[in-house]
Write a protein that holds these residues in place. Structure first.
Motif, PDB file in Angstrom:
ATOM      1  N   SER A   1      28.044   8.460 -41.261  1.00 29.11           N
ATOM      2  CA  SER A   1      27.453   8.076 -39.979  1.00 29.11           C
ATOM      3  C   SER A   1      27.224   6.575 -39.896  1.00 29.11           C
ATOM      4  O   SER A   1      27.246   5.866 -40.900  1.00 29.11           O
ATOM      5  CB  SER A   1      26.135   8.821 -39.762  1.00 29.11           C
ATOM      6  OG  SER A   1      25.216   8.483 -40.769  1.00 29.11           O
TER       7      SER A   1
ATOM      8  N   TRP B   1      27.506  15.534 -38.582  1.00 32.55           N
ATOM      9  CA  TRP B   1      28.189  16.442 -37.666  1.00 32.55           C
ATOM     10  C   TRP B   1      27.257  17.085 -36.637  1.00 32.55           C
ATOM     11  O   TRP B   1      27.527  18.153 -36.122  1.00 32.55           O
ATOM     12  CB  TRP B   1      28.993  17.487 -38.432  1.00 32.55           C
ATOM     13  CG  TRP B   1      29.967  16.827 -39.357  1.00 32.55           C
ATOM     14  CD1 TRP B   1      29.906  16.819 -40.715  1.00 32.55           C
ATOM     15  CD2 TRP B   1      31.097  16.032 -39.006  1.00 32.55           C
ATOM     16  NE1 TRP B   1      30.930  16.071 -41.227  1.00 32.55           N
ATOM     17  CE2 TRP B   1      31.687  15.563 -40.200  1.00 32.55           C
ATOM     18  CE3 TRP B   1      31.685  15.646 -37.798  1.00 32.55           C
ATOM     19  CZ2 TRP B   1      32.817  14.760 -40.230  1.00 32.55           C
ATOM     20  CZ3 TRP B   1      32.805  14.829 -37.827  1.00 32.55           C
ATOM     21  CH2 TRP B   1      33.357  14.413 -39.033  1.00 32.55           C
ATOM     22  N   GLU B   2      26.158  16.400 -36.346  1.00 35.03           N
ATOM     23  CA  GLU B   2      25.275  16.851 -35.269  1.00 35.03           C
ATOM     24  C   GLU B   2      25.851  16.349 -33.953  1.00 35.03           C
ATOM     25  O   GLU B   2      26.133  15.162 -33.799  1.00 35.03           O
ATOM     26  CB  GLU B   2      23.864  16.284 -35.456  1.00 35.03           C
ATOM     27  CG  GLU B   2      23.189  16.769 -36.705  1.00 35.03           C
ATOM     28  CD  GLU B   2      21.863  16.050 -36.961  1.00 35.03           C
ATOM     29  OE1 GLU B   2      21.360  15.347 -36.060  1.00 35.03           O
ATOM     30  OE2 GLU B   2      21.353  16.180 -38.078  1.00 35.03           O
ATOM     31  N   LEU B   3      26.013  17.250 -32.990  1.00 36.37           N
ATOM     32  CA  LEU B   3      26.587  16.883 -31.702  1.00 36.37           C
ATOM     33  C   LEU B   3      25.661  15.945 -30.936  1.00 36.37           C
ATOM     34  O   LEU B   3      24.445  16.117 -30.947  1.00 36.37           O
ATOM     35  CB  LEU B   3      26.840  18.132 -30.857  1.00 36.37           C
ATOM     36  CG  LEU B   3      27.892  19.100 -31.400  1.00 36.37           C
ATOM     37  CD1 LEU B   3      27.910  20.368 -30.571  1.00 36.37           C
ATOM     38  CD2 LEU B   3      29.258  18.446 -31.417  1.00 36.37           C
ATOM     39  N   SER B   4      26.242  14.966 -30.267  1.00 33.39           N
ATOM     40  CA  SER B   4      25.437  14.081 -29.425  1.00 33.39           C
ATOM     41  C   SER B   4      25.188  14.774 -28.091  1.00 33.39           C
ATOM     42  O   SER B   4      25.902  15.705 -27.712  1.00 33.39           O
ATOM     43  CB  SER B   4      26.142  12.745 -29.210  1.00 33.39           C
ATOM     44  OG  SER B   4      27.288  12.911 -28.420  1.00 33.39           O
TER      45      SER B   4
ATOM     46  N   PHE C   1      29.427  12.738 -32.266  1.00 35.57           N
ATOM     47  CA  PHE C   1      28.493  13.205 -33.283  1.00 35.57           C
ATOM     48  C   PHE C   1      27.541  12.061 -33.587  1.00 35.57           C
ATOM     49  O   PHE C   1      27.922  10.896 -33.516  1.00 35.57           O
ATOM     50  CB  PHE C   1      29.229  13.605 -34.566  1.00 35.57           C
ATOM     51  CG  PHE C   1      30.252  14.678 -34.363  1.00 35.57           C
ATOM     52  CD1 PHE C   1      29.876  16.004 -34.304  1.00 35.57           C
ATOM     53  CD2 PHE C   1      31.597  14.359 -34.229  1.00 35.57           C
ATOM     54  CE1 PHE C   1      30.818  17.011 -34.109  1.00 35.57           C
ATOM     55  CE2 PHE C   1      32.548  15.340 -34.036  1.00 35.57           C
ATOM     56  CZ  PHE C   1      32.160  16.671 -33.974  1.00 35.57           C
ATOM     57  N   THR C   2      26.311  12.398 -33.951  1.00 32.99           N
ATOM     58  CA  THR C   2      25.333  11.352 -34.244  1.00 32.99           C
ATOM     59  C   THR C   2      25.161  11.131 -35.737  1.00 32.99           C
ATOM     60  O   THR C   2      25.042  10.008 -36.179  1.00 32.99           O
ATOM     61  CB  THR C   2      23.966  11.676 -33.617  1.00 32.99           C
ATOM     62  OG1 THR C   2      23.530  12.948 -34.085  1.00 32.99           O
ATOM     63  CG2 THR C   2      24.067  11.690 -32.101  1.00 32.99           C
TER      64      THR C   2
END
Length: 157
Positions: free
Chosen positions: A58, A96-99, A92-93
């Protein structure tokens, strides 16, 4: 049978032939201490940068406006080929967390050309409306100024 030419209404491109080795340009895009020195055109400035430069790693680059408003730019690297290619997205932020609202994916290439570097930045947007908004925000002027700053810094390394 040949395909008809098409115009990509979701992409913006900046390309320059730069008289700086590509490894120096790549460093300026990946090392936090360097990113904060060139990334944002005035009157904005970059106040923090965090990078984990690997596919799946990230990043967070925080810009600050003239009124003190902070604008974090979180993303994830999709592809990293040292000194050649860097691909990242705000879809993704982190981990792999979706924005909440993906805006674009950036594809940077650093190609050797006649002893110089062919630097190409492609901003690929999710929608034509996002692309138009980015262009209206001043993509060509802003990224052009930032690229001038990138080149000036890279030349000192």
């Amino acid at each position: 049978m040949s395909a008809a030419p098409t115009t990509d209404v979701r992409g913006l491109v900046l390309t320059r032939l730069i008289d700086v080795p590509r490894n120096k340009l790549f460093r300026c895009w990946t090392e936090p201490a360097l990113i904060v020195q060139w990334f944002t055109p005035p009157p904005w400035k970059t106040i923090r940068a965090e990078t984990d430069v690997r596919a799946g790693g990230s990043s967070n680059i925080v810009m600050q406006g003239p009124d003190g408003t902070e604008m974090p730019n979180r993303g994830v690297y999709l592809e990293v080929v040292e000194n050649e290619r860097l691909v990242f997205t705000d879809a993704f932020t982190a981990a792999w967390e979706l924005s909440a609202k993906p805006f674009f994916t950036c594809v940077l290439t650093f190609e050797e050309e006649d002893g110089k570097t062919r630097y190409t930045a492609r901003a690929l947007h999710w929608t034509a409306q996002d692309c138009k908004a980015h262009e209206d925000m001043g993509f060509h002027v802003g990224w052009g100024i930032a690229t001038d700053q990138l080149v000036a810094l890279a030349a000192t390394l």
